[in-house]
Design a protein around this motif. Structure first.
Motif, PDB file in Angstrom:
ATOM      1  N   UNK A  44       8.663   9.220   5.224  1.00  0.00           N
ATOM      2  CA  UNK A  44       7.588   9.951   4.549  1.00  0.00           C
ATOM      3  C   UNK A  44       7.942  11.426   4.579  1.00  0.00           C
ATOM      4  N   UNK A  45       8.327  11.962   3.437  1.00  0.00           N
ATOM      5  CA  UNK A  45       8.938  13.286   3.421  1.00  0.00           C
ATOM      6  C   UNK A  45       8.596  14.042   2.151  1.00  0.00           C
ATOM      7  N   UNK A  46       8.820  15.343   2.179  1.00  0.00           N
ATOM      8  CA  UNK A  46       8.734  16.138   0.954  1.00  0.00           C
ATOM      9  C   UNK A  46      10.007  16.006   0.128  1.00  0.00           C
ATOM     10  N   UNK A  47      11.000  15.301   0.634  1.00  0.00           N
ATOM     11  CA  UNK A  47      12.245  15.095  -0.096  1.00  0.00           C
ATOM     12  C   UNK A  47      12.018  14.234  -1.337  1.00  0.00           C
ATOM     13  N   UNK A  48      12.941  14.332  -2.282  1.00  0.00           N
ATOM     14  CA  UNK A  48      12.874  13.559  -3.517  1.00  0.00           C
ATOM     15  C   UNK A  48      13.379  12.135  -3.307  1.00  0.00           C
ATOM     16  N   UNK A  49      13.084  11.279  -4.290  1.00  0.00           N
ATOM     17  CA  UNK A  49      13.620   9.924  -4.264  1.00  0.00           C
ATOM     18  C   UNK A  49      15.146   9.950  -4.254  1.00  0.00           C
ATOM     19  N   UNK A  67       7.803   7.123   1.177  1.00  0.00           N
ATOM     20  CA  UNK A  67       6.861   8.087   0.607  1.00  0.00           C
ATOM     21  C   UNK A  67       7.653   9.344   0.264  1.00  0.00           C
ATOM     22  N   UNK A  68       7.637   9.734  -1.004  1.00  0.00           N
ATOM     23  CA  UNK A  68       8.477  10.844  -1.450  1.00  0.00           C
ATOM     24  C   UNK A  68       7.627  12.036  -1.870  1.00  0.00           C
ATOM     25  N   UNK A  69       8.257  13.202  -1.874  1.00  0.00           N
ATOM     26  CA  UNK A  69       7.668  14.450  -2.349  1.00  0.00           C
ATOM     27  C   UNK A  69       6.280  14.690  -1.746  1.00  0.00           C
ATOM     28  N   UNK A  70       6.225  14.528  -0.435  1.00  0.00           N
ATOM     29  CA  UNK A  70       5.024  14.853   0.344  1.00  0.00           C
ATOM     30  C   UNK A  70       3.836  13.966   0.002  1.00  0.00           C
ATOM     31  N   UNK A  71       4.110  12.760  -0.486  1.00  0.00           N
ATOM     32  CA  UNK A  71       3.036  11.831  -0.817  1.00  0.00           C
ATOM     33  C   UNK A  71       2.673  11.803  -2.282  1.00  0.00           C
ATOM     34  N   UNK A  72       3.324  12.626  -3.100  1.00  0.00           N
ATOM     35  CA  UNK A  72       3.029  12.622  -4.533  1.00  0.00           C
ATOM     36  C   UNK A  72       3.551  11.379  -5.225  1.00  0.00           C
ATOM     37  N   UNK A  73       4.467  10.644  -4.586  1.00  0.00           N
ATOM     38  CA  UNK A  73       5.007   9.420  -5.174  1.00  0.00           C
ATOM     39  C   UNK A  73       5.497   8.473  -4.103  1.00  0.00           C
ATOM     40  N   UNK A  74       5.817   7.256  -4.534  1.00  0.00           N
ATOM     41  CA  UNK A  74       6.352   6.217  -3.648  1.00  0.00           C
ATOM     42  C   UNK A  74       7.646   5.687  -4.243  1.00  0.00           C
ATOM     43  N   UNK A 172      -1.973  13.359  -3.985  1.00  0.00           N
ATOM     44  CA  UNK A 172      -1.259  12.366  -3.204  1.00  0.00           C
ATOM     45  C   UNK A 172      -0.870  12.996  -1.879  1.00  0.00           C
ATOM     46  N   UNK A 173      -0.952  12.233  -0.832  1.00  0.00           N
ATOM     47  CA  UNK A 173      -0.634  12.760   0.492  1.00  0.00           C
ATOM     48  C   UNK A 173       0.092  11.701   1.302  1.00  0.00           C
ATOM     49  N   UNK A 174       0.773  12.147   2.336  1.00  0.00           N
ATOM     50  CA  UNK A 174       1.429  11.203   3.234  1.00  0.00           C
ATOM     51  C   UNK A 174       0.400  10.270   3.859  1.00  0.00           C
ATOM     52  N   UNK A 175      -0.745  10.821   4.252  1.00  0.00           N
ATOM     53  CA  UNK A 175      -1.780  10.006   4.894  1.00  0.00           C
ATOM     54  C   UNK A 175      -2.322   8.950   3.941  1.00  0.00           C
ATOM     55  N   UNK A 176      -2.606   9.356   2.701  1.00  0.00           N
ATOM     56  CA  UNK A 176      -3.115   8.402   1.722  1.00  0.00           C
ATOM     57  C   UNK A 176      -2.117   7.308   1.404  1.00  0.00           C
ATOM     58  N   UNK A 177      -0.863   7.691   1.252  1.00  0.00           N
ATOM     59  CA  UNK A 177       0.171   6.694   0.948  1.00  0.00           C
ATOM     60  C   UNK A 177       0.391   5.762   2.133  1.00  0.00           C
ATOM     61  N   UNK A 182       0.404   0.439   4.242  1.00  0.00           N
ATOM     62  CA  UNK A 182       0.086  -0.412   5.392  1.00  0.00           C
ATOM     63  C   UNK A 182      -0.821  -1.562   4.973  1.00  0.00           C
ATOM     64  N   UNK A 183      -1.757  -1.286   4.048  1.00  0.00           N
ATOM     65  CA  UNK A 183      -2.675  -2.331   3.595  1.00  0.00           C
ATOM     66  C   UNK A 183      -1.947  -3.437   2.835  1.00  0.00           C
ATOM     67  N   UNK A 184      -0.782  -3.123   2.272  1.00  0.00           N
ATOM     68  CA  UNK A 184      -0.007  -4.109   1.523  1.00  0.00           C
ATOM     69  C   UNK A 184       0.909  -4.950   2.409  1.00  0.00           C
TER      70      UNK A 184
END
Length: 254
Positions: A44-49, A67-74, A172-177, A182-184
């Motif tokens: 889970x990072x601010x790094x890109x895919x 989790x990529x770009x600080x939670x903005x994407x997966x 989008x956030x790391x916490x939200x992602x 985890x739910x999946x």
């Protein structure tokens, strides 16, 4: 360890990666034990895919999402590109309409990114391949920083302060992602989160168990370790990461 009993969500820079060298290999024996035990590791990072995909494969966890770009994407398992629509062009257009008080990766060539981050040139090129967010530096008057952040918020842009850069995105956030992923998972598993910076704080607070990895380069996530749910790793970087994970899992599976 109990297979699938836990899922680990970990920041990279300054946490699982050494702050100066970006090396994760001091944690390699611990990572091997996690793989053998079937424990999921979600980076889970601010790094890109483009940055995370090869790192995830090298570590042996390409079968796990990231989790990529600080939670903005997966980044889905086994892929090199995120499955969501890119929002980076819209982000850059919104920034162009605001005061020019932010310089981001899109304003720098790979050589400049390498200079500012310490990344080798090839890795700096991957860091420039943004899909959802823009890390960079506030360059305006310090007295008007709060005003600039308010301007960002009015356009729907969120700002998260990491160890080196302020990262902007449309949410989008790391916490939200972490909660979504985890739910999946089967169980669902108990979550263990590790981080070192302010943009990790919400993820650390939301996890069942959290580890703050000390980083002398910046103040940290702003959370107090209680020795129980929130712990402090015994050393910075991957060595401290591995020691904390091994101790915590040994205790939880005892």
């Amino acid at each position: 360890m109990k297979t699938r009993a836990f899922a680990i969500f970990s920041d990279l820079d300054g946490t699982l990666l050494d702050h100066e060298t970006y090396d994760w290999r001091p944690a390699a024996p611990c990572l091997a034990r996690l793989r053998d035990a079937g424990v999921a590791l979600v980076l889970a990072s601010s790094k890109t895919a483009a940055e995370i995909a090869p790192l995830r494969a090298e570590m042996g966890f390409a079968h796990c999402p990231a989790i990529v770009e600080n939670g903005a994407g997966v980044l889905p398992p086994g892929t090199e590109r995120p499955g969501e629509s890119r929002t980076h062009p819209r982000l850059r257009a919104a920034l162009a309409a605001l005061p020019p008080w932010f310089a981001g990766f899109s304003d720098w060539d790979p050589e400049e990114i390498a200079r500012r981050t310490g990344l080798p040139p090839q890795a700096a090129g991957r860091a420039a391949l943004r899909d959802f967010s823009e890390p960079g530096l506030y360059t305006g008057p310090e007295a008007r920083r709060a005003e600039f952040l308010q301007s960002l918020a009015r356009t729907g842009i969120t700002a998260a302060q990491g160890g080196r850069f302020l990262t902007l995105s449309f949410g989008g956030s790391k916490a939200g992602r972490m909660a979504e992923l985890a739910a999946q998972m089967p169980g669902p598993p108990r979550t263990i989160a590790l981080g070192d910076a302010p943009n990790d704080a919400a993820m650390l607070r939301a996890a069942d168990h959290a580890v703050i990895v000390p980083n002398p380069a910046h103040p940290g996530p702003g959370l107090a370790a209680d020795g129980h749910r929130i712990r402090l790793a015994p050393a910075p970087g991957p060595k401290g990461w591995a020691a904390a994970v091994q101790a915590l899992l040994a205790e939880l599976t005892d």
